[in-house]
Design an enzyme around this catalytic site. Structure first.
Site, short mmCIF file in Angstrom:
data_model
loop_
_atom_site.label_atom_id
_atom_site.label_comp_id
_atom_site.label_asym_id
_atom_site.label_seq_id
_atom_site.Cartn_x
_atom_site.Cartn_y
_atom_site.Cartn_z
N ARG A 47 13.62 20.47 16.81
CA ARG A 47 12.17 20.27 16.57
C ARG A 47 11.67 21.39 15.68
O ARG A 47 10.90 21.18 14.75
CB ARG A 47 11.39 20.20 17.89
CG ARG A 47 9.89 20.22 17.66
CD ARG A 47 9.03 19.77 18.86
NE ARG A 47 9.53 20.14 20.15
CZ ARG A 47 9.52 21.40 20.64
NH1 ARG A 47 9.00 22.39 19.93
NH2 ARG A 47 10.03 21.65 21.83
N LYS A 196 6.77 5.85 1.20
CA LYS A 196 6.50 5.04 0.00
C LYS A 196 7.41 5.47 -1.15
O LYS A 196 8.61 5.34 -1.06
CB LYS A 196 5.01 5.16 -0.33
CG LYS A 196 4.09 4.94 0.88
CD LYS A 196 4.26 3.56 1.46
CE LYS A 196 3.44 3.18 2.67
NZ LYS A 196 2.99 4.11 3.62
O1 P1T Z 1 2.57 4.80 7.11
P1 P1T Z 1 2.64 6.31 7.09
O2 P1T Z 1 3.92 6.84 6.58
O3 P1T Z 1 2.21 6.91 8.39
O4 P1T Z 1 1.56 6.79 5.98
C1 P1T Z 1 0.18 6.60 6.10
C2 P1T Z 1 -0.46 6.52 4.75
C3 P1T Z 1 -1.14 7.63 4.26
N1 P1T Z 1 -1.71 7.63 3.04
C4 P1T Z 1 -1.65 6.56 2.23
C5 P1T Z 1 -2.30 6.59 0.89
C6 P1T Z 1 -0.97 5.40 2.65
O5 P1T Z 1 -0.91 4.36 1.81
C7 P1T Z 1 -0.36 5.38 3.95
C8 P1T Z 1 0.34 4.18 4.46
N2 P1T Z 1 -0.02 2.99 3.81
C9 P1T Z 1 0.46 1.74 4.09
C10 P1T Z 1 1.32 1.48 5.08
C11 P1T Z 1 -0.05 0.67 3.21
O6 P1T Z 1 0.53 -0.43 3.17
O7 P1T Z 1 -1.05 0.92 2.51
#
Ligand code: P1T
Length: 380
Positions: A47, A196
């Site tokens: 962790r 992403k």
């Molecule tokens: O899904 P996560 O890895 O927890 O990320 C959150 C998040 C934060 N900031 C932006 C700009 C994002 O687009 C996202 C996650 N977005 C999607 C899952 C979506 O489909 O827009």
């Protein structure tokens, strides 16, 4: 080192002192042996730290021109760590158009802990200052915004944050450091949903923070360890591998994004196209100034402003997959009002343009002829 070289080598020297493996090994371990209490080789519990995660965190820092990188179990876990820098009574000025999950975290969790949020249309930087007062501790900027593709002037926000001595955090998920590097423009914290473009292959959920300031990094490392939303070594390896092709993937995302934005702009069934590379985009000049290119995220509305029309289109797509998320090699389509932004009340989301006929595309890196043919048949 220049950017493309950094995606492959940044922070990656001597990743395997034992055997010289070119890729860092996946240290699938929760703990590390000690010769005497505290007598270890830099790692005591996964962790707190894991060598595969360290390799990734160094890569994060390198590609964003930061000094310190931190990896989390999701993008929201990374945002959550930033919010834990605050105390009850503190105020945040945030972009009003932002990922629905960020909005939900702010309004359904942190508001109850006594933090006040002001959601502001930041594309007009002059509109921000009137929301700043002595309690304001953080500017939260997403640019391009999700899903309306507004562009916010990071340098102007940095000037405000310096003037009022508050932190500026930029969610750089849509742009990636290939297109813009917020720390270079004066931001204090860069955040990513590494799920992403950084991961790039829709096979991992992860978040990242990158900073330059050592004190801020220390506090965030403390929060990361104390709260424990860390990612595992397998996922760290996958994102590290993803980053190595970020620059070539982004190049194609941008090329395909442009071709599709141009195609949609002339389509008789389409009302509006939101892509910052279009000269008609209201923030095109700021986009040209702070971004290297304009990315592969596009939103558009159908002429018939009814949910059924948008849903018909996304259901008919064959190569674009109807799915949440974005930034992978494959093209995805989404309906923000009922999917990614469903947690924002209808009246609130419609104020920023997230109406029922809005469709969001994450344009992948397939052959552009196939993508355009798919849109053509779906819009039929
Ligand atoms: O899904 P996560 O890895 O927890 O990320 C959150 C998040 C934060 N900031 C932006 C700009 C994002 O687009 C996202 C996650 N977005 C999607 C899952 C979506 O489909 O827009």
């Amino acid at each position: 080192m220049k950017f493309n070289t950094k995606t492959i080598h940044g922070g990656q020297h001597n990743v395997d002192p034992a055997y010289g493996a070119v890729m860092p090994p996946i240290y699938q371990t929760s703990t590390y042996s000690q010769t005497t209490p505290g007598g270890h080789k830099g790692y005591e519990y996964s962790r707190s730290g894991n060598p595969t995660r360290t390799a990734l965190e160094n890569a994060f820092a390198s590609i964003e021109n930061g000094k310190f990188g931190l990896a989390f179990s999701s993008g929201l876990a990374a945002i959550d760590a930033v919010m834990k820098l605050l105390k009850p009574g503190d105020e945040v000025v945030s972009t009003n158009d932002l990922y629905g999950g960020s909005y939900r975290l702010f309004t359904k969790i942190y508001q109850d802990f006594g933090i006040k949020f002001h959601f502001v249309g930041m594309q007009d930087a002059n509109a921000i200052e009137k929301y700043i007062n002595k309690n304001t501790k953080l500017l939260w900027v997403e640019t391009p915004t999700n899903p309306m593709m507004n562009i916010i002037d990071i340098k102007a926000c940095a000037a405000l944050s310096k003037k009022h001595n508050i932190l500026l955090a930029v969610d750089n998920t849509f742009a990636t450091p290939y297109l813009q590097q917020p720390l270079e423009l004066g931001a204090d914290i860069v955040m990513h949903s590494a799920t992403k473009y950084l991961g790039g292959h829709s096979d991992v959920v992860m978040g990242a923070l990158i900073v330059k300031d050592e004190k801020l990094a220390e506090r965030l490392y403390f929060i990361q360890n104390a709260s424990g939303a860390v990612c595992g070594p397998q996922d760290s390896f996958l994102v590290l591998r993803g980053i190595k092709t970020l620059h070539i993937r982004m190049q194609r995302h941008c090329e395909n994004g442009k071709a599709i934005a141009d195609y949609l702009s002339t389509h008789p069934k389409i009302e509006k196209v939101y892509w910052p590379g279009l000269p008609s985009h209201p923030n095109h000049e700021i986009a040209k100034k702070q971004m290297k290119d304009f990315g592969g995220m596009i939103s558009f509305t159908t002429k018939k402003n009814i949910m059924a029309e948008a849903i018909k289109v996304v259901e008919k797509l064959k190569i674009f997959t109807l799915a949440e998320s974005l930034g992978g090699v494959e093209s995805l389509a989404g309906h923000p009002a009922s999917m990614t932004h469903a947690s924002i009340p209808k009246e609130e989301r419609e104020k920023t343009g997230v109406i029922d006929s809005l469709i969001r595309l994450s344009v992948g890196i397939e052959d552009i002829e196939d993508l355009i043919a798919d849109l053509k048949q779906a819009l039929g």
